[in-house]
Design an enzyme around this catalytic site. Structure first.
Site, PDB file in Angstrom:
ATOM      1  N   ASP A  30       0.472  -1.417  -0.464  1.00  0.00           N
ATOM      2  CA  ASP A  30      -0.543   0.133   0.318  1.00  0.00           C
ATOM      3  C   ASP A  30       0.468   1.089   0.431  1.00  0.00           C
ATOM      4  OD1 ASP A  30      -1.294   1.864   0.935  1.00  0.00           O
ATOM      5  OD2 ASP A  30      -3.240   0.194   1.321  1.00  0.00           O
ATOM      6  N   ASN A  87     -13.660  -3.452   2.154  1.00  0.00           N
ATOM      7  CA  ASN A  87     -14.367  -1.922   2.055  1.00  0.00           C
ATOM      8  C   ASN A  87     -15.592  -2.588   0.664  1.00  0.00           C
ATOM      9  OD1 ASN A  87     -13.644  -0.502   4.521  1.00  0.00           O
ATOM     10  ND2 ASN A  87     -12.263   0.172   2.769  1.00  0.00           N
ATOM     11  N   GLU A  95     -12.765   3.412  -1.523  1.00  0.00           N
ATOM     12  CA  GLU A  95     -11.855   4.410  -2.600  1.00  0.00           C
ATOM     13  C   GLU A  95     -12.045   3.250  -3.473  1.00  0.00           C
ATOM     14  OE1 GLU A  95      -9.015   6.455  -0.660  1.00  0.00           O
ATOM     15  OE2 GLU A  95     -10.167   6.553   0.919  1.00  0.00           O
ATOM     16  N   VAL A  96     -11.779   2.804  -4.715  1.00  0.00           N
ATOM     17  CA  VAL A  96     -11.359   2.434  -5.371  1.00  0.00           C
ATOM     18  C   VAL A  96     -12.455   0.958  -6.177  1.00  0.00           C
ATOM     19  CG1 VAL A  96      -9.510   0.816  -7.563  1.00  0.00           C
ATOM     20  CG2 VAL A  96      -9.029   3.095  -5.403  1.00  0.00           C
ATOM     21  N   HIS A 100     -10.031  -5.400  -3.462  1.00  0.00           N
ATOM     22  CA  HIS A 100      -8.666  -5.484  -2.711  1.00  0.00           C
ATOM     23  C   HIS A 100      -8.998  -5.377  -1.604  1.00  0.00           C
ATOM     24  CE1 HIS A 100     -10.450  -1.193  -2.950  1.00  0.00           C
ATOM     25  NE2 HIS A 100      -9.370  -0.919  -1.321  1.00  0.00           N
ATOM     26  N   HIS A 102      -6.817  -5.700   1.697  1.00  0.00           N
ATOM     27  CA  HIS A 102      -5.971  -4.777   2.729  1.00  0.00           C
ATOM     28  C   HIS A 102      -5.508  -5.686   3.575  1.00  0.00           C
ATOM     29  CE1 HIS A 102      -6.789  -0.640   1.802  1.00  0.00           C
ATOM     30  NE2 HIS A 102      -7.851  -1.454   1.448  1.00  0.00           N
TER      31      HIS A 102
END
Length: 117
Positions: A30, A87, A95-96, A100, A102
């Site tokens: 990240d 998320n 946000e994207v 994904h 994390h």
């Protein structure tokens, strides 16, 4: 997707500090880490969320988690523990709009939320 930053990273069009690649999954550090160890695991194929991906590509979701475990071992955090977070949607802070995961570790992370509210 032509304008998706994670699709571009997976395709090698945008540089990233890769920690793992295979035919279906890419993992990279990240750029704004929130833990001593913080990397993202993404599918090469575009899926907007983990919830959507689970419906159409269950094997792909399994592949993501297999890479999480492999990279966690390589990063030395599999014994001490790590957190996997994804998320889904705007209220979560996504946000994207590309799946994904994390992966956070390398230090005590504490509870997700210290107090209600």
């Amino acid at each position: 997707m032509s304008d998706c930053i994670f699709c571009k990273i997976a395709a090698g069009e945008i540089p990233a500090e890769m920690v793992h690649t295979n035919e279906t999954v890419v993992a990279f550090r990240d750029t704004k880490p929130v833990a001593d160890v913080h990397f993202l695991v993404i599918p090469r194929d575009h899926h907007e969320s983990a919830a959507e991906m689970a419906v159409v590509d269950a094997q792909g979701v399994a592949d993501l988690f297999a890479v999480v475990g492999e990279v966690a071992r390589a990063e030395g955090i599999s014994e001490s523990g790590y957190r996997v977070l994804t998320n889904v949607g705007a209220d979560s802070g996504q946000e994207v709009a590309h799946v994904h995961l994390h992966v956070l570790g390398g230090e005590p992370l504490g509870p997700l939320r210290s107090q209600p509210g």
